[in-house]
Design a protein around this motif. Structure first.
Motif, PDB file in Angstrom:
ATOM      1  N   LEU A 157       0.825  -1.210   0.000  1.00  0.00           N
ATOM      2  CA  LEU A 157       0.000   0.000   0.000  1.00  0.00           C
ATOM      3  C   LEU A 157       0.860   1.262   0.000  1.00  0.00           C
ATOM      4  N   LEU A 158       1.989   1.212   0.699  1.00  0.00           N
ATOM      5  CA  LEU A 158       2.858   2.394   0.779  1.00  0.00           C
ATOM      6  C   LEU A 158       3.542   2.714  -0.550  1.00  0.00           C
ATOM      7  N   GLN A 159       3.523   1.786  -1.479  1.00  0.00           N
ATOM      8  CA  GLN A 159       4.079   2.079  -2.799  1.00  0.00           C
ATOM      9  C   GLN A 159       3.226   3.115  -3.532  1.00  0.00           C
ATOM     10  N   ASP A 160       1.935   3.140  -3.207  1.00  0.00           N
ATOM     11  CA  ASP A 160       1.009   4.061  -3.876  1.00  0.00           C
ATOM     12  C   ASP A 160       0.441   5.133  -2.952  1.00  0.00           C
ATOM     13  N   ILE A 161       0.538   4.907  -1.638  1.00  0.00           N
ATOM     14  CA  ILE A 161      -0.103   5.807  -0.678  1.00  0.00           C
ATOM     15  C   ILE A 161       0.891   6.198   0.412  1.00  0.00           C
ATOM     16  N   GLU A 162       1.022   7.492   0.655  1.00  0.00           N
ATOM     17  CA  GLU A 162       1.890   7.949   1.745  1.00  0.00           C
ATOM     18  C   GLU A 162       1.300   7.502   3.085  1.00  0.00           C
ATOM     19  N   GLU A 163       2.165   7.269   4.057  1.00  0.00           N
ATOM     20  CA  GLU A 163       1.701   6.817   5.369  1.00  0.00           C
ATOM     21  C   GLU A 163       0.722   7.813   5.988  1.00  0.00           C
ATOM     22  N   SER A 164       0.934   9.094   5.716  1.00  0.00           N
ATOM     23  CA  SER A 164       0.052  10.125   6.276  1.00  0.00           C
ATOM     24  C   SER A 164      -1.352  10.063   5.690  1.00  0.00           C
ATOM     25  N   GLN A 165      -1.500   9.399   4.529  1.00  0.00           N
ATOM     26  CA  GLN A 165      -2.795   9.299   3.856  1.00  0.00           C
ATOM     27  C   GLN A 165      -3.401   7.901   3.955  1.00  0.00           C
ATOM     28  N   LEU A 166      -2.666   6.990   4.548  1.00  0.00           N
ATOM     29  CA  LEU A 166      -3.116   5.603   4.665  1.00  0.00           C
ATOM     30  C   LEU A 166      -4.006   5.441   5.902  1.00  0.00           C
ATOM     31  N   PRO A 167      -5.125   4.713   5.791  1.00  0.00           N
ATOM     32  CA  PRO A 167      -5.974   4.489   6.966  1.00  0.00           C
ATOM     33  C   PRO A 167      -5.196   3.834   8.108  1.00  0.00           C
ATOM     34  N   ASP A 168      -5.519   4.228   9.327  1.00  0.00           N
ATOM     35  CA  ASP A 168      -4.767   3.726  10.480  1.00  0.00           C
ATOM     36  C   ASP A 168      -4.907   2.220  10.675  1.00  0.00           C
ATOM     37  N   ILE A 169      -6.002   1.637  10.208  1.00  0.00           N
ATOM     38  CA  ILE A 169      -6.165   0.190  10.384  1.00  0.00           C
ATOM     39  C   ILE A 169      -5.172  -0.598   9.527  1.00  0.00           C
ATOM     40  N   TYR A 170      -4.498   0.092   8.609  1.00  0.00           N
ATOM     41  CA  TYR A 170      -3.474  -0.553   7.781  1.00  0.00           C
ATOM     42  C   TYR A 170      -2.078  -0.015   8.096  1.00  0.00           C
ATOM     43  N   GLY A 171      -1.950   0.615   9.260  1.00  0.00           N
ATOM     44  CA  GLY A 171      -0.651   1.107   9.686  1.00  0.00           C
ATOM     45  C   GLY A 171      -0.375   2.547   9.323  1.00  0.00           C
ATOM     46  N   GLY A 172      -1.397   3.249   8.833  1.00  0.00           N
ATOM     47  CA  GLY A 172      -1.230   4.647   8.462  1.00  0.00           C
ATOM     48  C   GLY A 172      -1.662   5.590   9.564  1.00  0.00           C
ATOM     49  N   MET A 173      -2.044   6.814   9.167  1.00  0.00           N
ATOM     50  CA  MET A 173      -2.334   7.847  10.158  1.00  0.00           C
ATOM     51  C   MET A 173      -3.749   8.419  10.082  1.00  0.00           C
ATOM     52  N   LEU A 174      -4.548   7.976   9.098  1.00  0.00           N
ATOM     53  CA  LEU A 174      -5.894   8.521   8.955  1.00  0.00           C
ATOM     54  C   LEU A 174      -6.951   7.571   9.502  1.00  0.00           C
ATOM     55  N   GLN A 175      -7.931   8.138  10.175  1.00  0.00           N
ATOM     56  CA  GLN A 175      -9.065   7.344  10.626  1.00  0.00           C
ATOM     57  C   GLN A 175     -10.035   7.157   9.466  1.00  0.00           C
ATOM     58  N   LEU A 176     -10.721   6.030   9.471  1.00  0.00           N
ATOM     59  CA  LEU A 176     -11.729   5.794   8.446  1.00  0.00           C
ATOM     60  C   LEU A 176     -12.881   6.776   8.622  1.00  0.00           C
ATOM     61  N   VAL A 177     -13.368   7.301   7.504  1.00  0.00           N
ATOM     62  CA  VAL A 177     -14.497   8.233   7.526  1.00  0.00           C
ATOM     63  C   VAL A 177     -15.626   7.633   6.687  1.00  0.00           C
ATOM     64  N   PRO A 178     -16.774   7.307   7.299  1.00  0.00           N
ATOM     65  CA  PRO A 178     -17.899   6.771   6.525  1.00  0.00           C
ATOM     66  C   PRO A 178     -18.224   7.702   5.364  1.00  0.00           C
ATOM     67  N   ILE A 179     -18.566   7.135   4.233  1.00  0.00           N
ATOM     68  CA  ILE A 179     -18.734   7.951   3.034  1.00  0.00           C
ATOM     69  C   ILE A 179     -19.775   9.044   3.217  1.00  0.00           C
ATOM     70  N   GLN A 180     -20.820   8.775   4.010  1.00  0.00           N
ATOM     71  CA  GLN A 180     -21.836   9.801   4.219  1.00  0.00           C
ATOM     72  C   GLN A 180     -21.316  10.957   5.071  1.00  0.00           C
ATOM     73  N   GLY A 181     -20.195  10.735   5.757  1.00  0.00           N
ATOM     74  CA  GLY A 181     -19.621  11.796   6.579  1.00  0.00           C
ATOM     75  C   GLY A 181     -18.430  12.474   5.942  1.00  0.00           C
ATOM     76  N   SER A 182     -18.055  12.005   4.756  1.00  0.00           N
ATOM     77  CA  SER A 182     -16.893  12.586   4.077  1.00  0.00           C
ATOM     78  C   SER A 182     -17.296  13.850   3.343  1.00  0.00           C
ATOM     79  N   SER A 183     -16.348  14.747   3.178  1.00  0.00           N
ATOM     80  CA  SER A 183     -16.616  15.981   2.440  1.00  0.00           C
ATOM     81  C   SER A 183     -16.337  15.746   0.973  1.00  0.00           C
ATOM     82  N   SER A 184     -17.116  16.373   0.107  1.00  0.00           N
ATOM     83  CA  SER A 184     -16.897  16.230  -1.333  1.00  0.00           C
ATOM     84  C   SER A 184     -17.359  17.486  -2.034  1.00  0.00           C
TER      85      SER A 184
END
Length: 244
Positions: free
Chosen positions: A217-244
């Motif tokens: 995953l780190l080959q394509d995604i920086e650790e700062s942008q990777l979900p924390d459940i995969y060893g990154g730093m971002l919390q998962l955000v349910p799609i209905q709660g995400s900004s777009s």
């Protein structure tokens, strides 16, 4: 992060094809005048620069959208059972600037929804992905997590329906799909689904070994942008709660 304007990477021959395609679709359906050149180009590229095939598919897409998304968007009130399952999340961007979605396969239960509501959920999800893209981006990245996926989650019709909607009406939007935590029993379902995936889309699926998960995953995604459940730093955000 590649933020080039997609207009800059379209050659002269493609521009001529786009002009011919626009003339054809506008003659067949005046509503197509509202479609921008980038969307026309996605259909053209998805059909290998075949103007006739691309035009027919775009016209089919416009007709589908008038029926499936009559208000121009899917409201959350139309998909309550789907959203309650908390199975789709959106947060962060990969190294190319594409938004990252996480889909938890074990959260999907066909007994908790209906085929029509599921299809509306697919349209809602894809529209959210597309709306979240920064300038210069046209694709999104998906992490499909099959942790704890089992027979109760297996819904072949839903998978095929989602593929059909994405390939037919949102061409050239999918960047890459990382399939992770793949259980052995999933391969039986994959053999059924695989023939329904077009050749270009098949190349976008990457099955990841558990022991190489974070590394891959780190080959394509920086650790700062990777979900924390995969060893990154971002919390998962349910799609209905995400900004777009």
């Amino acid at each position: 992060m590649d933020l080039r304007d997609p207009h800059e990477v379209s050659d002269e021959r493609e521009q001529k094809r786009l002009a011919l395609m626009r003339a054809f679709v506008e003659r067949e359906d005046p509503a197509s005048k509202e479609v921008d050149d980038l969307e026309l180009r996605r259909f053209l590229r998805a059909r290998e620069q075949d103007i006739e095939k691309a035009s027919k598919q775009l016209l089919k897409s416009l007709k589908w959208r008038r029926t499936a998304v009559p208000n121009g968007f899917i409201s959350e009130s139309e998909i309550p059972n789907e959203l309650e399952q908390d199975k789709v999340f959106m947060q962060g961007f990969d190294k190319k600037g594409s938004p990252i979605a996480v889909v938890l396969g074990a959260k999907h239960f066909q007994t908790n929804t209906s085929p029509d509501q599921f299809k509306r959920m697919v349209a809602y999800t894809l529209d959210k992905f597309c709306a979240s893209m920064p300038r210069g981006q046209e694709k999104f990245t998906v992490i499909g997590d099959l942790q704890n996926w089992g027979y109760a989650n297996c819904d072949i019709r839903a998978y095929i329906a989602a593929l059909d909607i994405m390939q037919s009406y949102y061409p050239e939007r999918l960047g890459k799909v990382f399939i992770i935590h793949v259980p052995y029993i999933f391969w039986a379902a994959w053999k059924i689904i695989y023939p329904f995936i077009d050749q270009k889309t098949k190349k976008k699926f990457v099955f990841v070994e558990d022991k190489k998960l974070k590394e891959t995953l780190l080959q394509d995604i920086e650790e700062s942008q990777l979900p924390d459940i995969y060893g990154g730093m971002l919390q998962l955000v349910p799609i209905q709660g995400s900004s777009s």
